[in-house]
Design a protein around this motif. Structure first.
Motif, PDB file in Angstrom:
ATOM      1  N   ASP B 273       5.991   7.744 -80.725  1.00 41.94           N
ATOM      2  CA  ASP B 273       7.437   7.712 -80.477  1.00 41.94           C
ATOM      3  C   ASP B 273       8.160   9.017 -80.799  1.00 41.94           C
ATOM      4  O   ASP B 273       9.354   9.018 -81.090  1.00 41.94           O
ATOM      5  CB  ASP B 273       8.090   6.546 -81.255  1.00 41.94           C
ATOM      6  CG  ASP B 273       7.504   5.201 -80.866  1.00 41.94           C
ATOM      7  OD1 ASP B 273       7.070   5.072 -79.704  1.00 41.94           O
ATOM      8  OD2 ASP B 273       7.448   4.303 -81.717  1.00 41.94           O
ATOM      9  N   ASN B 274       7.426  10.115 -80.755  1.00 34.62           N
ATOM     10  CA  ASN B 274       8.082  11.414 -80.861  1.00 34.62           C
ATOM     11  C   ASN B 274       8.426  11.860 -79.442  1.00 34.62           C
ATOM     12  O   ASN B 274       7.550  11.915 -78.583  1.00 34.62           O
ATOM     13  CB  ASN B 274       7.138  12.424 -81.538  1.00 34.62           C
ATOM     14  CG  ASN B 274       6.691  11.938 -82.915  1.00 34.62           C
ATOM     15  OD1 ASN B 274       7.473  11.932 -83.857  1.00 34.62           O
ATOM     16  ND2 ASN B 274       5.436  11.485 -83.020  1.00 34.62           N
ATOM     17  N   GLY B 275       9.706  12.209 -79.216  1.00 38.05           N
ATOM     18  CA  GLY B 275      10.155  12.461 -77.847  1.00 38.05           C
ATOM     19  C   GLY B 275       9.550  13.677 -77.184  1.00 38.05           C
ATOM     20  O   GLY B 275       9.477  13.762 -75.965  1.00 38.05           O
ATOM     21  N   GLY B 276       9.117  14.638 -78.001  1.00 44.29           N
ATOM     22  CA  GLY B 276       8.523  15.850 -77.444  1.00 44.29           C
ATOM     23  C   GLY B 276       7.015  15.821 -77.569  1.00 44.29           C
ATOM     24  O   GLY B 276       6.370  14.857 -77.167  1.00 44.29           O
ATOM     25  N   ASN B 277       6.454  16.852 -78.175  1.00 39.55           N
ATOM     26  CA  ASN B 277       5.008  16.935 -78.309  1.00 39.55           C
ATOM     27  C   ASN B 277       4.522  16.148 -79.510  1.00 39.55           C
ATOM     28  O   ASN B 277       4.981  16.369 -80.627  1.00 39.55           O
ATOM     29  CB  ASN B 277       4.577  18.395 -78.503  1.00 39.55           C
ATOM     30  CG  ASN B 277       4.935  19.258 -77.309  1.00 39.55           C
ATOM     31  OD1 ASN B 277       5.725  20.193 -77.414  1.00 39.55           O
ATOM     32  ND2 ASN B 277       4.372  18.927 -76.160  1.00 39.55           N
ATOM     33  N   ALA B 278       3.582  15.256 -79.269  1.00 40.96           N
ATOM     34  CA  ALA B 278       2.930  14.611 -80.408  1.00 40.96           C
ATOM     35  C   ALA B 278       2.299  15.696 -81.280  1.00 40.96           C
ATOM     36  O   ALA B 278       2.438  15.694 -82.493  1.00 40.96           O
ATOM     37  CB  ALA B 278       1.873  13.622 -79.927  1.00 40.96           C
ATOM     38  N   ILE B 279       1.615  16.646 -80.619  1.00 38.66           N
ATOM     39  CA  ILE B 279       1.027  17.778 -81.333  1.00 38.66           C
ATOM     40  C   ILE B 279       1.306  19.045 -80.532  1.00 38.66           C
ATOM     41  O   ILE B 279       1.070  19.092 -79.330  1.00 38.66           O
ATOM     42  CB  ILE B 279      -0.495  17.607 -81.520  1.00 38.66           C
ATOM     43  CG1 ILE B 279      -0.770  16.362 -82.377  1.00 38.66           C
ATOM     44  CG2 ILE B 279      -1.114  18.853 -82.141  1.00 38.66           C
ATOM     45  CD1 ILE B 279      -2.250  16.084 -82.591  1.00 38.66           C
TER      46      ILE B 279
END
Lengths: 343, 410
Positions: B273-279
């Protein structure tokens, strides 16, 4: 030096009175609860140094909330300090470096109605330097050891005639050490060869020469280094500014100081522009960065974090972190001029 | 108590008998607490009774082997709302110190800092800016720097305007069982060697867990870091760091970010649920003059993580366009694709000296090639999962047994 040699040295100096300073008390493990126990002053009010206690001044002193400062050094009879190119002179075991902080009621008459706030000692014991702070009582008759520091309300009229009030902070023992620590050692900061290389009060006899002549300093070269006077209008702005930064910031901002992790090193002779702060981005400044990109933005004082933090009075932003509660307007102006002329 | 304890220690000629010095809240708390911190002897325990301590200045400890303990992070509260000076709430500059079971609230600068400490343990603490995330909050919650054998266990940090848990220029580090929320960076390991970051929760920050390396510092060349078994969820908070700080460049929606580090292994984390890059794996982007600095991420391994709900709302420049180009949602792992940089003064382009190995997600490669290249020149492509290359995992961090024992004790 043996006792006999010490006596001979005293005799050679001629008619030196018996010392009144209690050197053994200075060296005792437990600090005296009252300043008077050491006999560093000839009067109860701490205004008159005892015999053998030498007053000195620095070309560029540390700013401490506009306090007047009176600096003295006492070395055990027959001993002397050794010259050092870098850092403080090497003082013998038993030395006491004494600094009294005081405010006149009105800076336009600085010699009248002087109120002593605190007297700080750095004592050179066999195991190293020990910092001690003594706070003067209201009657100005005694100063009491305050290891945890104190806050003292101070009121005065400044040089422009304006009434000022501040909450003067006496440092605690750890804060003393934080500024005076270099690597694993506590060291004096002010009495370096470069900063003593000038007249007493700026115009008297050159102190390095005077101390040498009195037998209290050895090894001074023919042309010792000289740190600029920060307020010497005749000296180049860069030399004055870098002397100011060294004295006010360089004890922490050095490779062995408390702020070593910042990579910002403010000795007057630091050669690397990035370590001087020029074009250097902040590391752990937090909100101290003030929305700015560089410690020093050449030619642009208003874009320089270093100046922003010098001008601030807000904990978490201001630099130094302690040792002042108000900004040093004149110092800020000097650094502003210095950054403005950097290309 | 002090004298009798000392005599006992001398008579017993065994390990020193530690004294417990109790400090209670109330008037003059500042002076009483600071005096106790100054007068403590190695091995002593300063027991801070439950209650709220109104503090007007920072506290500091410079005696080795001292435990500073409260009655619990909800009970013993060091309140710096009225702080008039100093850059942190509590500063530790001695070795083998434990700070535990208390809270630091509203420090004007950093919450708890250690500098140059060997064997520093932060245990069961809460560091919080109670007004919520604000630019005027202090920078770091828990902040060991230039320290060695660092243990951060069961620490909660909320509201730091830089990083909640920030370990800088340190070595042999364990950050575990901790919770960072509402900070710009949840947990940040910077210019550090040998760190295990595991079983933490980073949620509601701008960026969850960051591993950075920066130039012009006494310790750089960060390496050998393991991030595993962490929950890194919903780090979508607006970035409220002051401009100029390196974390001000972290885009909201970043789960894990590695910048300019070597030998970082990211595995078995739950990243959701992170809107950008998970990593996000990137090179340091700014110009630099430090010849000893390597701005590239290299020898990075990403494996075995679980991903869900990431990548739908990237906030970095060009992110929305890139997402649209790859089907609306970013793959879990993005690499800037920078493999070369110019050594200042040397003019030599240096290739990265270790592979980027991603085995649990498609990899979005921006193909920026050279350090400092403008994001406008990106040629994004989604690579298939490369075959698992052999990349030796950093050894587990083993702290001195005595330090772990102190963590288990009360």
């Amino acid at each position: 030096m043996t006792r006999a040699a010490g006596l001979v040295a005293l005799l050679l100096l001629g008619a030196a009175p018996a010392p009144q300073v209690d050197g053994a008390r200075l060296l005792a493990d437990d600090p005296a609860p009252l300043l008077s126990a050491y006999g560093l002053f000839a009067d109860t009010g701490g205004r008159v140094p005892a015999a053998g206690v030498t007053r000195y001044t620095l070309n560029t002193p540390l700013f401490s909330d506009y306090a007047e400062k009176f600096r003295y050094v006492w070395m055990p009879p027959g001993t002397s300090a050794a010259y050092a190119d870098d850092g403080a002179l090497t003082f013998p075991v038993g030395t006491a470096i004494v600094k009294t902080f005081a405010y006149p009621a009105d800076f336009r008459a600085p010699n009248a109605k002087l109120r002593l706030i605190e007297t700080r000692l750095l004592v050179r014991r066999a195991t190293g330097w020990v910092p001690l702070s003594y706070v003067w009582n209201a009657a100005q008759t005694e100063a009491v050891l305050k290891r945890a520091g104190a806050r003292v309300p101070v009121a005065f009229v400044d040089t422009r005639g304006a009434a000022q009030q501040l909450d003067y902070a006496v440092p605690n023992t750890n804060q003393c050490k934080q500024c005076h620590q270099q690597g694993n050692d506590v060291t004096p900061i002010g009495p370096t060869a470069g900063n003593l290389n000038g007249g007493l009060d700026g115009h008297g006899a050159n102190q390095l020469m005077a101390w040498t002549a009195a037998g209290r300093l050895t090894g001074v070269p023919t042309t010792p280094p000289r740190l600029a006077r920060w307020d010497d209008a005749a000296a180049p702005v860069a030399a004055r500014a870098r002397a100011y930064l060294e004295v006010n910031c360089g004890h922490c901002h050095s490779r062995a100081g408390f702020a070593s992790n910042s990579g910002l090193y403010l000795q007057h002779d630091e050669p690397d522009p990035a370590h001087q702060g020029i074009g250097k981005r902040p590391v752990a400044a937090g909100r101290g960065s003030g929305e700015l990109d560089f410690a020093i933005a050449s030619g642009n004082p208003d874009a320089s974090i270093l100046l922003h933090r010098m001008a601030s009075n807000e904990p978490g932003v201001m630099m130094p972190q302690f040792g002042r509660t108000v900004a040093h307007k004149e110092g800020v102006a000097l650094i502003r001029a210095y950054i403005a002329e950097l290309k | 108590m002090r004298i009798s304890a000392f005599l006992l220690a001398v008579v017993a000629s065994g390990p020193a008998v530690a004294a417990t010095i109790t400090v209670a809240p109330g008037g003059d708390a500042q002076e009483r607490l600071q005096t106790a911190l100054i007068e403590a002897k190695p091995g002593d325990r300063l027991q801070l009774s439950a209650g709220r301590y109104a503090l007007a200045g920072g506290l500091s400890l410079d005696v080795a082997g001292v435990t500073v303990a409260g009655a619990g992070p909800g009970k013993t509260i060091l309140d710096f709302s009225g702080q008039k000076g100093e850059g942190e709430g509590l500063l530790v500059t001695s070795n083998d110190v434990v700070v535990r079971d208390l809270a630091v609230e509203n420090a004007k600068g950093n919450g708890i800092k250690s500098k140059g400490s060997d064997g520093i343990s932060f245990l069961n603490l809460r560091v919080e800016w109670t007004g919520g995330p604000k630019a005027s909050n202090g920078a770091y919650g828990v902040y060991p720097v230039s320290s060695k054998h660092v243990l951060i266990d069961n620490v909660f940090v909320k509201g730091a305007s830089d990083a909640g848990i920030y370990v800088g220029q340190s070595q042999q580090i364990v950050v575990r069982n901790s919770h960072a929320t509402g900070n710009v960076a949840g947990i940040e390991i910077e210019n550090s060697y040998n760190a295990d970051v595991h079983h933490n929760v980073a949620t509601g920050n701008t960026g969850g867990i960051l591993v950075f390396d920066l130039p012009d510092l006494p310790q750089q060349g960060g390496h050998s870091i393991r991030l595993f078994d962490n929950e890194v969820t919903a780090n979508n908070h607006t970035n409220f760091a002051g401009r100029g700080n390196i974390v001000a460049s972290v885009p909201p929606g970043t789960g894990v970010m590695v910048m300019a580090n070597r030998n970082v292994h990211i595995f078995d984390n739950d990243i959701a649920d992170n809107g950008g890059n998970a990593i996000m794996l990137v090179a340091y982007r700014n110009a630099f003059t430090d010849r000893n600095y390597n701005p590239l991420p290299r020898s990075i391994v990403v494996r075995g993580n679980s991903y869900s709900g990431n990548g739908a709302a990237p906030k970095f420049p060009g992110g929305a366009q890139i997402a649209a180009a790859v089907g609306g949602t970013l793959p879990a792992v993005m690499w800037d694709g920078v493999t070369a940089f110019s050594v200042p003064g040397g003019g030599l382009a240096v290739k990265a000296d270790g592979a980027i190995v991603v085995s649990d997600s498609p990899l979005l490669n921006l193909n920026l090639k050279t350090q400092g290249a403008s994001p406008d020149t990106a040629r994004p492509e989604v690579a298939m999962m490369p075959a698992m290359a052999s990349a030796r995992e950093p050894a587990a961090i083993v702290l001195p047994a005595a330090q772990e024992a102190r963590a288990k004790g009360r």
